[in-house]
Motif scaffolding. Structure first.
Motif, short mmCIF file in Angstrom:
data_model
loop_
_atom_site.label_atom_id
_atom_site.label_comp_id
_atom_site.label_asym_id
_atom_site.label_seq_id
_atom_site.Cartn_x
_atom_site.Cartn_y
_atom_site.Cartn_z
N ARG A 209 1.57 56.38 46.48
CA ARG A 209 2.66 57.20 45.95
C ARG A 209 3.80 56.35 45.38
NH1 ARG A 209 1.92 60.11 50.94
NH2 ARG A 209 3.73 59.04 51.78
N GLY A 210 3.67 55.03 45.47
CA GLY A 210 4.69 54.15 44.94
C GLY A 210 5.78 53.79 45.94
N GLU A 211 5.61 54.15 47.20
CA GLU A 211 6.60 53.84 48.23
C GLU A 211 6.32 52.42 48.73
OE1 GLU A 211 6.82 56.91 51.24
OE2 GLU A 211 6.30 58.42 49.74
N ARG A 212 7.20 51.49 48.38
CA ARG A 212 6.99 50.09 48.72
C ARG A 212 7.91 49.59 49.84
NH1 ARG A 212 3.18 51.31 45.81
NH2 ARG A 212 2.43 50.10 44.06
N THR A 213 8.80 50.42 50.30
CA THR A 213 9.69 50.00 51.39
C THR A 213 8.91 49.90 52.69
OG1 THR A 213 10.31 52.29 51.81
CG2 THR A 213 11.75 51.03 50.36
#
Length: 161
Positions: free
Chosen positions: A109-113
């Protein structure tokens, strides 16, 4: 086998790919599947192994050796032809079915944290003293507690909280 994953808030599935009696381990291949509790393998539909591309993974299977005693909350729902015939090359302490799938989905989903489990809390001994001496509501949402900087701990008071 299936298990409820708190990380996904859904059921997830895996396949036992082998047993090693000498090391008392089971090779476990996580499947790229989650959903409502399945009653049988047929409820999973078409399944595939979970390929990991998140963080430092580069198209590797989520295939790991775990202690060979299946946790009570895990359920065997049937068998499938082996999706991976190679032995697992990594080892884990404790079963965590669904965590890698949750991390992979966040990555997709593009969540890189960095991910942190909302049911996990890390506190100091001083925090425990304050927490157990002041009136407050219990915290049933906390599943994992890490206490650092502590010389002694009254576990009874902590468990009540």
């Amino acid at each position: 086998m299936t298990a409820f994953s708190e990380s996904l808030d859904a059921w997830t599935a895996a396949q036992i790919t082998g047993l090693n009696p000498d090391w008392q381990t089971a090779g476990v291949l996580e499947l790229d599947w989650s959903g409502p509790e399945p009653a049988s393998v047929a409820d999973l539909g078409e399944v595939s192994p979970l390929m990991l591309t998140h963080a430092n993974w580069f198209d590797g299977l989520s295939h790991c050796n775990y202690e060979w005693v299946l946790p009570r909350s895990y359920r065997v729902i049937g068998s499938l032809p082996l999706l991976c015939t190679e032995p697992a090359q990594s080892y884990s302490i404790g079963w965590r079915l669904g965590e890698q799938l949750a991390l992979q989905r966040r990555w997709d989903r593009g969540e890189r944290t960095p991910w942190s489990d909302p049911r996990e809390m890390s506190i100091t001994g001083a925090d425990v003293d304050r927490m157990t001496s002041e009136p407050a509501e219990p915290r049933p949402d906390i599943r994992h507690l890490r206490v650092t900087e502590v010389e002694s701990l009254d576990c009874e008071r902590l468990a009540e909280r």
